[in-house]
Design a protein around this motif. Structure first.
Motif, PDB file in Angstrom:
ATOM      1  N   LYS A   1      -9.342   2.296  -6.467  1.00  0.00           N
ATOM      2  CA  LYS A   1      -8.867   2.802  -5.174  1.00  0.00           C
ATOM      3  C   LYS A   1      -9.481   4.174  -4.858  1.00  0.00           C
ATOM      4  O   LYS A   1      -9.970   4.400  -3.755  1.00  0.00           O
ATOM      5  CB  LYS A   1      -7.338   2.877  -5.246  1.00  0.00           C
TER       6      LYS A   1
ATOM      7  N   ARG B   1      -8.712  -5.173  10.677  1.00  0.00           N
ATOM      8  CA  ARG B   1      -9.212  -5.317   9.302  1.00  0.00           C
ATOM      9  C   ARG B   1      -8.795  -6.671   8.709  1.00  0.00           C
ATOM     10  O   ARG B   1      -9.608  -7.372   8.115  1.00  0.00           O
ATOM     11  CB  ARG B   1      -8.675  -4.166   8.453  1.00  0.00           C
TER      12      ARG B   1
ATOM     13  N   ASP C   1     -19.478   0.978  -0.731  1.00  0.00           N
ATOM     14  CA  ASP C   1     -18.646  -0.103  -1.283  1.00  0.00           C
ATOM     15  C   ASP C   1     -19.313  -1.422  -0.854  1.00  0.00           C
ATOM     16  O   ASP C   1     -19.522  -1.639   0.335  1.00  0.00           O
ATOM     17  CB  ASP C   1     -17.248   0.063  -0.659  1.00  0.00           C
TER      18      ASP C   1
ATOM     19  N   VAL D   1       0.851  -1.206   0.000  1.00  0.00           N
ATOM     20  CA  VAL D   1       0.000   0.000   0.000  1.00  0.00           C
ATOM     21  C   VAL D   1       0.883   1.250   0.000  1.00  0.00           C
ATOM     22  O   VAL D   1       2.089   1.159   0.209  1.00  0.00           O
ATOM     23  CB  VAL D   1      -0.942   0.005   1.232  1.00  0.00           C
TER      24      VAL D   1
ATOM     25  N   ALA E   1      -1.908  -3.687  -3.337  1.00  0.00           N
ATOM     26  CA  ALA E   1      -3.346  -3.500  -3.084  1.00  0.00           C
ATOM     27  C   ALA E   1      -3.871  -2.296  -3.847  1.00  0.00           C
ATOM     28  O   ALA E   1      -3.216  -1.256  -3.914  1.00  0.00           O
ATOM     29  CB  ALA E   1      -3.585  -3.300  -1.593  1.00  0.00           C
ATOM     30  N   ASP E   2      -5.069  -2.474  -4.423  1.00  0.00           N
ATOM     31  CA  ASP E   2      -5.630  -1.394  -5.240  1.00  0.00           C
ATOM     32  C   ASP E   2      -7.156  -1.409  -5.161  1.00  0.00           C
ATOM     33  O   ASP E   2      -7.830  -1.227  -6.177  1.00  0.00           O
ATOM     34  CB  ASP E   2      -5.146  -1.595  -6.680  1.00  0.00           C
ATOM     35  N   ALA E   3      -7.707  -1.732  -3.994  1.00  0.00           N
ATOM     36  CA  ALA E   3      -9.150  -1.825  -3.742  1.00  0.00           C
ATOM     37  C   ALA E   3      -9.740  -3.132  -4.272  1.00  0.00           C
ATOM     38  O   ALA E   3      -9.395  -3.593  -5.348  1.00  0.00           O
ATOM     39  CB  ALA E   3      -9.925  -0.656  -4.332  1.00  0.00           C
ATOM     40  N   GLY E   4     -10.611  -3.711  -3.460  1.00  0.00           N
ATOM     41  CA  GLY E   4     -11.253  -4.977  -3.832  1.00  0.00           C
ATOM     42  C   GLY E   4     -10.371  -6.181  -3.556  1.00  0.00           C
ATOM     43  O   GLY E   4     -10.541  -7.239  -4.163  1.00  0.00           O
ATOM     44  N   THR E   5      -9.439  -6.047  -2.601  1.00  0.00           N
ATOM     45  CA  THR E   5      -8.495  -7.152  -2.382  1.00  0.00           C
ATOM     46  C   THR E   5      -9.160  -8.370  -1.753  1.00  0.00           C
ATOM     47  O   THR E   5      -8.743  -9.493  -2.007  1.00  0.00           O
ATOM     48  CB  THR E   5      -7.316  -6.724  -1.484  1.00  0.00           C
ATOM     49  N   ARG E   6     -10.205  -8.161  -0.921  1.00  0.00           N
ATOM     50  CA  ARG E   6     -10.817  -9.339  -0.276  1.00  0.00           C
ATOM     51  C   ARG E   6     -11.482 -10.216  -1.316  1.00  0.00           C
ATOM     52  O   ARG E   6     -11.411 -11.444  -1.266  1.00  0.00           O
ATOM     53  CB  ARG E   6     -11.776  -8.927   0.850  1.00  0.00           C
TER      54      ARG E   6
ATOM     55  N   ASP F   1     -13.122   3.764  -4.068  1.00  0.00           N
ATOM     56  CA  ASP F   1     -13.268   3.155  -2.752  1.00  0.00           C
ATOM     57  C   ASP F   1     -13.048   4.211  -1.665  1.00  0.00           C
ATOM     58  O   ASP F   1     -13.806   4.305  -0.702  1.00  0.00           O
ATOM     59  CB  ASP F   1     -12.268   1.991  -2.630  1.00  0.00           C
TER      60      ASP F   1
HETATM   61  N1  UDP Z   1      -5.677   0.096   2.103  1.00  0.00           N
HETATM   62  C1  UDP Z   1      -4.531   0.784   2.446  1.00  0.00           C
HETATM   63  N2  UDP Z   1      -3.973   0.517   3.675  1.00  0.00           N
HETATM   64  C2  UDP Z   1      -4.506  -0.381   4.561  1.00  0.00           C
HETATM   65  C3  UDP Z   1      -5.692  -1.057   4.184  1.00  0.00           C
HETATM   66  C4  UDP Z   1      -6.242  -0.782   2.952  1.00  0.00           C
HETATM   67  O1  UDP Z   1      -4.005   1.570   1.674  1.00  0.00           O
HETATM   68  O2  UDP Z   1      -3.959  -0.587   5.661  1.00  0.00           O
HETATM   69  C5  UDP Z   1      -6.237   0.344   0.749  1.00  0.00           C
HETATM   70  C6  UDP Z   1      -5.945  -0.832  -0.181  1.00  0.00           C
HETATM   71  O3  UDP Z   1      -5.643  -0.365  -1.476  1.00  0.00           O
HETATM   72  C7  UDP Z   1      -7.259  -1.573  -0.176  1.00  0.00           C
HETATM   73  C8  UDP Z   1      -8.230  -0.410  -0.126  1.00  0.00           C
HETATM   74  O4  UDP Z   1      -7.640   0.487   0.797  1.00  0.00           O
HETATM   75  O5  UDP Z   1      -7.406  -2.387  -1.327  1.00  0.00           O
HETATM   76  C9  UDP Z   1      -9.633  -0.765   0.290  1.00  0.00           C
HETATM   77  O6  UDP Z   1      -9.626  -1.437   1.501  1.00  0.00           O
HETATM   78  P1  UDP Z   1     -10.910  -2.181   2.066  1.00  0.00           P
HETATM   79  O7  UDP Z   1     -10.770  -2.280   3.553  1.00  0.00           O
HETATM   80  O8  UDP Z   1     -12.143  -1.544   1.521  1.00  0.00           O
HETATM   81  O9  UDP Z   1     -10.764  -3.667   1.498  1.00  0.00           O
HETATM   82  P2  UDP Z   1     -10.705  -4.206   0.007  1.00  0.00           P
HETATM   83  O10 UDP Z   1     -11.532  -3.246  -0.851  1.00  0.00           O
HETATM   84  O11 UDP Z   1      -9.275  -4.222  -0.408  1.00  0.00           O
HETATM   85  O12 UDP Z   1     -11.305  -5.564   0.073  1.00  0.00           O
END
Ligand code: UDP
Length: 245
Positions: free
Chosen positions: A175, A95, A184, A84, A130-135, A178
């Protein structure tokens, strides 16, 4: 809209990265790329880069964690320190624990866990970028890694996110969307039955907007399922003869 708020959708109804409302980012999946794991997969989804390794089914340890009726699925979602913009402090936090839990539950619904009493199946999801939507990207790759490991499943899990951005419902948030959007909604399903195995929501949407999000996601999962399938067919050099009618 507030004067200083970043504009995420332009006059032509295009998003910052040029996508239309229901357009996915590019997705690539490779199956079986780690020699030491029982099964593995690598996914690139937009700017996300995620590696998944699977071990098991094997005897659950410690013994008191065993369930006499079924296997326990232990997914561990981890973000690399360099994944990140701001260095991520190594180790689990609220998280990552939450994401590990929802992914474990989603995979438990699809895996035939009743076939493996007292066993555990470990799923390590390593987010390299990581670029949003990682889960959802991690879960989508995890199911491919499980198939690569030969773990029996009712169906492969597949998902996507949708959300509200500048008042519009859009698919597969970037990103910026998000971070600065209004909502989201990650959803994962088992496509054969349409059963939802993961659904979360951050932000507010109306009931109509939620159904719009679900429609977009269900439609997108058809394309993503095909990419999962191609990854496995490529690995095993099998010709796709389709599923038949
Ligand atoms: N992110 C970040 N630092 C963190 C956690 C998340 O920069 O400690 C960024 C990362 O790019 C992630 C995005 O925020 O993909 C969105 O995080 P979210 O919790 O919504 O989960 P995700 O969309 O990845 O499932």
């Amino acid at each position: 809209m507030e004067a200083n708020k970043i504009k995420l959708i332009n006059e032509d109804n295009l998003r910052l990265d040029g996508r239309s409302f229901n357009e996915l980012r590019p997705i690539k999946i490779q199956a079986g790329i780690l020699n030491r794991a029982d099964g593995s997969a690598y996914i690139e989804w937009g700017g996300n880069k995620i590696m998944v390794g699977v071990y098991g089914p094997k005897e659950a340890y410690p013994k008191h964690s065993q369930d006499i009726d079924h296997a326990i699925v232990k997914a561990r979602y981890n973000m690399a320190a360099f994944s990140v913009d701001e260095r991520k402090r190594p180790g689990p936090d609220r998280r990552t624990m939450e994401i590990s839990k929802v992914i474990s539950e989603a995979l438990s619904s699809s895996i035939m866990i009743e076939q493996f009493p007292r066993a555990e199946i470990d799923v390590y999801i390593e987010v390299l970028q990581a670029d949003a939507g990682t889960r959802i990207a991690g879960l989508t790759a995890a199911t491919v890694a499980l198939a690569d490991a030969g773990v029996p499943m009712r169906d492969m899990v597949v998902g996507c996110t949708a959300g509200k951005v500048d008042g519009h419902m859009v698919l597969d948030l970037s990103k910026e969307e998000d971070n600065y959007g209004e909502a989201d909604i990650p959803i994962a399903i088992m496509p054969k039955t349409g059963e939802i195995v993961l659904m979360q929501m951050d932000g507010d949407v109306t009931e109509d907007e939620l159904y719009q999000a679900m429609d977009m996601i269900f439609e997108a999962t058809k394309r993503i399922s095909q990419i999962q399938r191609e990854a496995l067919l490529n690995k095993y050099k099998i010709q796709d003869i389709g599923e038949g009618e």
